[in-house]
Design a protein around this motif. Structure first.
Motif, mmCIF file in Angstrom:
data_model
loop_
_atom_site.group_PDB
_atom_site.id
_atom_site.type_symbol
_atom_site.label_atom_id
_atom_site.label_comp_id
_atom_site.label_asym_id
_atom_site.label_seq_id
_atom_site.Cartn_x
_atom_site.Cartn_y
_atom_site.Cartn_z
ATOM 1 N N UNK A 169 47.329 19.815 33.712
ATOM 2 C CA UNK A 169 47.984 19.061 34.789
ATOM 3 C C UNK A 169 48.180 17.607 34.385
ATOM 4 N N UNK A 170 47.134 17.012 33.815
ATOM 5 C CA UNK A 170 47.225 15.610 33.439
ATOM 6 C C UNK A 170 48.233 15.396 32.318
ATOM 7 N N UNK A 171 48.322 16.338 31.389
ATOM 8 C CA UNK A 171 49.302 16.226 30.314
ATOM 9 C C UNK A 171 50.720 16.184 30.874
ATOM 10 N N UNK A 172 50.982 16.974 31.929
ATOM 11 C CA UNK A 172 52.294 16.943 32.572
ATOM 12 C C UNK A 172 52.587 15.574 33.159
ATOM 13 N N UNK A 173 51.588 14.967 33.785
ATOM 14 C CA UNK A 173 51.788 13.628 34.342
ATOM 15 C C UNK A 173 52.084 12.622 33.236
ATOM 16 N N UNK A 174 51.368 12.713 32.143
ATOM 17 C CA UNK A 174 51.575 11.785 31.034
ATOM 18 C C UNK A 174 52.971 11.920 30.454
ATOM 19 N N UNK A 175 53.442 13.153 30.302
ATOM 20 C CA UNK A 175 54.791 13.360 29.792
ATOM 21 C C UNK A 175 55.825 12.816 30.770
ATOM 22 N N UNK A 176 55.586 13.012 32.060
ATOM 23 C CA UNK A 176 56.492 12.507 33.086
ATOM 24 C C UNK A 176 56.578 10.980 33.037
ATOM 25 N N UNK A 177 55.481 10.335 32.653
ATOM 26 C CA UNK A 177 55.477 8.867 32.552
ATOM 27 C C UNK A 177 56.130 8.379 31.266
ATOM 28 N N UNK A 178 56.483 9.296 30.370
ATOM 29 C CA UNK A 178 57.150 8.917 29.134
ATOM 30 C C UNK A 178 56.217 8.576 27.992
ATOM 31 N N UNK A 179 54.988 9.070 28.040
ATOM 32 C CA UNK A 179 54.040 8.804 26.968
ATOM 33 C C UNK A 179 54.113 9.892 25.908
ATOM 34 N N UNK A 180 53.695 9.547 24.691
ATOM 35 C CA UNK A 180 53.587 10.534 23.617
ATOM 36 C C UNK A 180 52.288 11.301 23.814
ATOM 37 N N UNK A 181 52.379 12.606 23.990
ATOM 38 C CA UNK A 181 51.225 13.409 24.381
ATOM 39 C C UNK A 181 50.822 14.360 23.261
ATOM 40 N N UNK A 182 49.539 14.369 22.964
ATOM 41 C CA UNK A 182 48.963 15.345 22.036
ATOM 42 C C UNK A 182 48.002 16.209 22.840
ATOM 43 N N UNK A 183 48.396 17.455 23.069
ATOM 44 C CA UNK A 183 47.587 18.430 23.800
ATOM 45 C C UNK A 183 47.282 19.566 22.839
ATOM 46 N N UNK A 184 45.999 19.808 22.565
ATOM 47 C CA UNK A 184 45.668 20.800 21.551
ATOM 48 C C UNK A 184 44.405 21.562 21.919
ATOM 49 N N UNK A 185 44.288 22.746 21.324
ATOM 50 C CA UNK A 185 43.083 23.546 21.489
ATOM 51 C C UNK A 185 42.049 23.100 20.458
ATOM 52 N N UNK A 186 40.871 22.739 20.952
ATOM 53 C CA UNK A 186 39.790 22.297 20.077
ATOM 54 C C UNK A 186 39.071 23.516 19.504
ATOM 55 N N UNK A 187 38.888 23.524 18.203
ATOM 56 C CA UNK A 187 38.140 24.588 17.543
ATOM 57 C C UNK A 187 36.655 24.232 17.623
ATOM 58 N N UNK A 188 35.988 24.734 18.647
ATOM 59 C CA UNK A 188 34.594 24.381 18.885
ATOM 60 C C UNK A 188 33.697 24.855 17.745
ATOM 61 N N UNK A 189 33.968 26.065 17.232
ATOM 62 C CA UNK A 189 33.145 26.594 16.139
ATOM 63 C C UNK A 189 33.208 25.682 14.918
ATOM 64 N N UNK A 190 34.386 25.162 14.641
ATOM 65 C CA UNK A 190 34.524 24.256 13.502
ATOM 66 C C UNK A 190 33.764 22.957 13.763
ATOM 67 N N UNK A 191 33.857 22.427 14.992
ATOM 68 C CA UNK A 191 33.129 21.211 15.325
ATOM 69 C C UNK A 191 31.624 21.399 15.139
ATOM 70 N N UNK A 192 31.127 22.567 15.524
ATOM 71 C CA UNK A 192 29.684 22.817 15.447
ATOM 72 C C UNK A 192 29.171 22.808 14.012
ATOM 73 N N UNK A 193 30.061 23.014 13.072
ATOM 74 C CA UNK A 193 29.646 23.000 11.659
ATOM 75 C C UNK A 193 29.584 21.584 11.096
#
Length: 423
Positions: A42-66
């Motif tokens: 929802x927040x990403x939609x608001x940011x795009x509506x405001x004209x901001x450059x948006x990076x929305x991504x899936x975090x690889x939790x397993x990779x972070x844990x390593x």
């Protein structure tokens, strides 16, 4: 100092009504830690509506844990997506010159708890007498939305800036900080950061750490009618609890830090959950307790772990049962190091002056006895950061959590000035 014409123009462009409406809309979206995806989308939609450059991504939790510096987590993320979200704006698209100021805010919230304890609906975002009620209104969706609307105001005003602004909407802060950790690893960094935690718009450049632990205390089961044949894990825990209370006293006896030393209990050791037994007429054969121990400013987390473990080991050496049946200690959940920047850092002075110019009152410099993502920005990211946001932490995590709408608006105004003056 007097406000410039550019500052007046940017402040006049702040959509105060839109800010409060958007904050209430966001509070209505449940986003307990581990279940933040809907709110992030929802927040990403608001940011795009405001004209901001948006990076929305899936975090690889397993990779972070390593990663060797993984900050820890408590919730199970095997069923729900972990979503990262960062929005950036610069006057000229694609320009990379100038400095960058980061606003960091976590979108995850603690569970609402017992609804019977609430006067207002936890996800209702009721606006009553200038207060917005709901889980996360204070901690910390108010600060997050104030930052977003501050950037929007600067953009809408068309004032000239040399540099860029970033807002990091992060997940998992409440149990370790994987959202900020992932954002930094993805390259979303800046020259300084304002963490929009609820500080009543005072300034916190220093935060203590906190390490979460889980301890299993063994006992021996027996029928209650012959309980002397067994060993109660609860009775063993009572000695452990008294020992940990004494450890807390020792760790807080001579605190010399200029900010943390002013607090009545700068480095708490708290037991938050205890579970024992499986039948009312049986001697409990096991007890598990969970809690957190504070990390002093500048203290290594490993040193705290060793002291905690040594304290329990020394107790066990004096108890024949525990000596032969060792406790099991696990460092589970969030592992928050301490973090700070100098009290007179330019970022601190900048935010102080912004508040003076807006209110004619200088904000108080304080230390925080809790962990936050400040330590990741400072220690891991190498980015000077300060906690500075609307809301009072004393009502966070409580029934009828709330924030003052006027303070959210004032925070946005302060962020506008800070951004313009920093860049």
């Amino acid at each position: 100092m007097p406000l410039s014409s550019i500052e007046h123009k940017a402040l006049a462009s702040l959509d105060e009504q839109g800010l409060i409406k958007a904050l209430r809309d966001l509070v209505r979206i449940p986003s307990a830690t581990g279940q933040e995806a809907a709110a992030q989308n929802w927040l990403a939609q608001q940011m795009r509506h405001f004209g901001l450059d948006v990076d929305l991504w899936d975090i690889d939790v397993a990779e972070l844990q390593r990663h060797p510096q993984f900050p820890g987590m408590e919730v199970d993320r095997s069923k729900d997506r972990a979503v990262g979200l960062v929005a950036t704006w610069r006057r000229e698209a694609g320009a990379a010159s100038g400095r960058r100021l980061v606003f960091n805010g976590h979108i995850d919230v603690v569970p609402e708890g017992d609804r019977a304890s609430w006067q207002y609906e936890p996800w209702g975002a009721d606006l009553v007498d200038g207060r917005i009620y709901g889980r996360g209104a204070c901690d910390m969706k108010g600060g997050l939305m104030a930052a977003l609307f501050a950037i929007k105001a600067i953009k809408d005003s068309s004032v000239p800036i040399d540099g860029s602004l970033m807002v990091q909407s992060v997940i998992g802060e409440e149990d370790g900080g994987i959202g900020t950790f992932a954002s930094l690893l993805r390259g979303h960094r800046g020259n300084a950061a304002i963490v929009c935690e609820p500080t009543r718009l005072n300034l916190i450049p220093a935060q203590a750490g906190a390490l979460t632990f889980t301890v299993r205390v063994p006992g021996k089961s027996a029928h209650a009618c012959v309980r002397l044949e067994g060993v109660s894990a609860i009775e063993k825990y009572l000695d452990i609890h008294r020992t940990l209370i004494q450890l807390e006293r020792e760790r807080n006896s001579e605190v010399e830090h200029p900010l943390l030393g002013k607090l009545p209990l700068p480095y708490p050791l708290s037991i938050g959950r205890v579970q024992a037994g499986n039948w009312s007429s049986s001697v409990p054969e096991e007890l598990i307790f969970e809690g957190r121990i504070g990390v002093a400013m500048g203290e290594a987390s490993d040193a705290v772990r060793r002291q905690f473990e040594r304290t329990l080991l020394n107790l066990a050496e004096e108890d024949p049962w525990l000596r032969d049946h060792p406790q099991e200690i696990k460092w589970s959940g969030g592992q928050f190091e301490s973090g700070e920047i100098p009290l007179h850092h330019p970022l601190v002075k900048l935010c102080q002056q912004c508040m003076v110019d807006l209110t004619s009152h200088e904000p108080v410099l304080q230390g925080a006895p809790y962990g936050s993502d400040l330590r990741l920005l400072v220690n891991f990211g190498g980015i000077p950061a300060v906690l500075f946001g609307p809301g009072d932490v004393r009502v966070a995590h409580m029934p009828d959590e709330h924030t003052e709408s006027s303070q959210v608006i004032l925070a946005a105004r302060a962020y506008i000035l800070a951004a313009l003056r920093f860049l």
